[in-house]
Write an enzyme that holds these catalytic residues in place. Structure first.
Site: not given
Ligand code: PA5
Length: 434
Positions: A288, A309, A423
């Site tokens: 990310e 394996h 989303k």
């Molecule tokens: O690293 C990030 O920002 C994302 O992976 C969020 O943690 C994830 O989308 C969850 O978001 P939230 O805590 O707002 O529900």
């Protein structure tokens, strides 16, 4: 506790002069990283969190964990991405991959709200039958679909089982600190749930050492003070900007050097199944943070020797686009020896009385040589052992390496604009009102 970088298995892949040439890019990335900015745009609170965390809230987390331990058999942490993976990684890292199945004084810890699969939810609901339950919904935004939908299910379950007043004692909410009508924090206050804060200046995937991870981790009986101490030590150990004195920055530099040479995939390798969710956390952290603007290493993971394996053939002999980052855990928590067997039908008596840790290490050394000779660069990170201090230390090491590495590669390591696309499409298909 420590992580030490070994570059012996990079000979022939990264030359000495390249380290000198990338030093200025590392220094520039460091300046960009520490430059003050709007915390919402540039959330770097995790950098000093090991020393400036909220001590009053920390005490409340420990107290809540004790209360939860006394009042339930099953604790469910509801969250996704950065609000999920760190806690799971920590519990498995410290307590082992089979924590829930072990005999123990602390509750089983399960995770929900990280998929939309009805079968997974059904199975977890079945496990809860006849058990006492507490839940912790964890969402910085408070509006992420997966955890929000799962929260509805478990809140309804708790309210039916314990009544509104009873449920209130069993529901814990970790979210943004701002009390805005219509948001999770406001709802929690109205309902009387105990709340914990996701700090403004810490993004999801960098948040495991905040209340986001600490409450579930403490419920599982891990010593969260030791985790913070481990992170603090890493903060001090990796404070130099000189890659010759800072293994974390040198690792970040090596990743970028290898990517520039066409090694597009970083394979995180561990020889311990209890590292599996740490691998998942690493993939989220790096994926990310760096995969954007059509750039970035692709993070992948394996657990050896099991995956030797399955994936071993590809690593040894497939396309030469992968480098491996091997976390070599120097000390095991327990000792188990290979028994002598008079029948020796498997011809393994040459291993009789040898510790499995020793055998595992020889597998690691043998694989390193094999893969390097097959043209796969290997970065080795020696980690002392798998306990609370080393978890905190490891988290800090990788968070810092990731942020710096992102800036060396010319991307913003703190946003994730790409996540919004699915989303938007999903909501359109589901007919969400504007
Ligand atoms: O690293 C990030 O920002 C994302 O992976 C969020 O943690 C994830 O989308 C969850 O978001 P939230 O805590 O707002 O529900």
């Amino acid at each position: 506790m420590a992580i030490k970088l070994k570059t012996d298995y990079l000979n022939g892949f990264v030359e000495d002069h390249e380290y000198s040439l990338i030093k200025s890019a590392v220094a520039a990335a460091h300046e960009t990283l520490i430059e003050k900015g709007d915390p919402a745009e540039k959330p770097i609170g995790w950098m000093t969190l090991p020393v400036d965390y909220d001590k009053e809230e920390f005490d409340r987390i420990e107290a809540a964990a004790k209360k939860i331990q006394k009042s339930c058999d099953i604790f469910i942490a509801i969250g996704i991405g950065g609000s999920y993976l760190g806690a799971r990684a920590a519990i498995e890292f410290v307590k082992g991959a089979n924590y829930n199945a072990m005999k123990k004084e602390t509750p089983d810890v399960y995770f929900a709200g990280n998929t939309i699969d009805p079968d997974a939810l059904h199975d977890l609901l079945s496990l809860c039958e006849g058990k006492d339950i507490c839940i912790n919904v964890i969402s910085k935004s408070g509006s992420t679909t997966e955890p929000a939908a799962a929260f509805r299910v478990f809140r309804e379950l708790l309210e039916k089982k314990y009544g509104e007043a009873g449920a209130k004692e069993r529901i814990f909410v970790t979210t943004d600190k701002k009390d805005v009508p219509g948001k999770l924090k406001h709802f929690a206050i109205e309902k009387g749930y105990e709340t914990f804060v996701v700090p403004d200046d810490i993004g999801g995937r960098y948040s495991v050492l905040s209340a986001v991870g600490l409450l579930p981790i403490a419920v599982a009986g891990c010593d969260i003070k030791k985790m913070m101490q481990g992170a603090e030590k890493a903060m001090r150990d990796f404070s130099s900007t000189d890659i010759e004195k800072n293994d974390c920055y040198k690792y970040a530099a090596i990743r970028n050097l290898l990517l520039r040479k066409g090694y597009e995939i970083e394979m995180f390798v561990s020889y311990k199944p209890s590292f599996m969710y740490m691998n998942e956390w690493l993939k989220q952290l790096f994926g990310e943070s760096e995969g954007k603007d059509k750039k970035g290493l692709f993070p992948a993971s394996v657990i050896y020797s099991t995956d030797l394996h399955s994936m071993g053939q590809y690593l040894q002999d497939g396309r030469r686009i992968i480098f491996e980052t091997v976390v070599d855990v120097l000390e095991s928590n327990y000792s188990v020896k290979v028994p002598f067997d008079a029948s020796n039908i498997d011809n393994l008596n040459f291993l009789a009385d040898k510790d499995f840790h020793y055998v595992n290490k020889q597998a690691l050394l043998g694989t390193l040589d094999a893969h390097v000779s097959g043209g796969v660069p290997n970065v080795v990170l020696e980690l002392d052992k798998m306990d609370e201090e080393n978890f905190g230390y490891t988290v800090y090491f990788f968070e810092l390496a990731c942020a710096l590495s992102g800036y060396i590669g010319g991307v913003n390591p703190f946003n994730q604009p790409g996540v919004e696309v699915y989303k938007k499409n999903m909501f359109k298909l589901l007919g969400k009102p504007e």
